[in-house]
Design an enzyme around this catalytic site. Sequence first.
Site, PDB file in Angstrom:
ATOM      1  N   GLY A 104       0.810  -1.220   0.000  1.00 32.05           N
ATOM      2  CA  GLY A 104       0.000   0.000   0.000  1.00 32.05           C
ATOM      3  C   GLY A 104       0.837   1.261   0.000  1.00 32.05           C
ATOM      4  N   HIS A 105       2.100   1.143   0.411  1.00 28.33           N
ATOM      5  CA  HIS A 105       2.934   2.334   0.610  1.00 28.33           C
ATOM      6  C   HIS A 105       4.262   2.157  -0.132  1.00 28.33           C
ATOM      7  CE1 HIS A 105       5.228   5.442   2.782  1.00 28.33           C
ATOM      8  NE2 HIS A 105       4.083   5.933   3.173  1.00 28.33           N
ATOM      9  N   PHE A 106       4.341   2.327  -1.449  1.00 23.22           N
ATOM     10  CA  PHE A 106       3.248   2.661  -2.356  1.00 23.22           C
ATOM     11  C   PHE A 106       3.248   1.655  -3.497  1.00 23.22           C
ATOM     12  CE2 PHE A 106       4.425   6.778  -0.471  1.00 23.22           C
ATOM     13  CZ  PHE A 106       3.189   7.224  -0.019  1.00 23.22           C
TER      14      PHE A 106
END
Lengths: 96, 157
Positions: free
Chosen positions: B35-37
């Site tokens: 999710g990051h990233f």
Amino acid sequence: MSAVFDRIADIIAENSDVPREKITPDSHVIDDLGIDSLDFLDIVFAIDKAFGIKVPVEQWTQEVNAGNAPAEQYFVMKNLAQRIEELVAARQAQGG
Amino acid sequence: MRLEYFQMIDRVRACGGGAITAEARVPEASPVFEGHFPGHPLMPGVLLVEAMAQASGYLILAAQGFARMPFLAGVREAKLRRFVAPGMVLTVEARLVHEGSGYAVTAASIVGPDGGRICDAELTLRTLPFPAPELAAAMRARAQEIGLPATAAGGVA
């Protein structure tokens, strides 16, 4: 009022949202000025640094919670200033 | 580092005299990086702050003989200067600035493998009696795993 009171009042104003002019010798730091525990931590750190002492907040709190001392003794501004003066004097007496 | 378990410190290189130096290897893979990233995995800045807080916490634990548990209470002047990619080996450092009544303040930083400064901050940790014996035991066990001495002489550096 004493120079210590003025210094502490300045520190509180710098480390919280409380306007300097609202801080009087009879202000209760928590009940009147609404300082929360985290702001109070920053204020104690600034006082420790400014005066070269270690404010025994935990001991004070325990005394108050145990009913052995009134909260005003430590947390009303003029009394707080007096306690700080005593701590500074004690440190100087120890040659610190 | 095991990011999902919030284990940020892998090994203590040195601890004493009011300072700690520890090693933290960023994992090659973690759900965090999904999710990051997406397509550009980066160590989240808040987890770098957490790594500095944990190094500070171990420093305080050792300095106070595991008498109380440090909890992060304040982050001042945090600067995140460089990106941290998966696989990077970080050096996490903390120095005791002040030991107050029920709290301590540290100056912490993270340095990259090339010696370049990645981030730094001044941290306030509240120290409280251990709220559960399990936590005290877990902290001691984890401290032993990462090579933290049981006590570290020396106060403010």
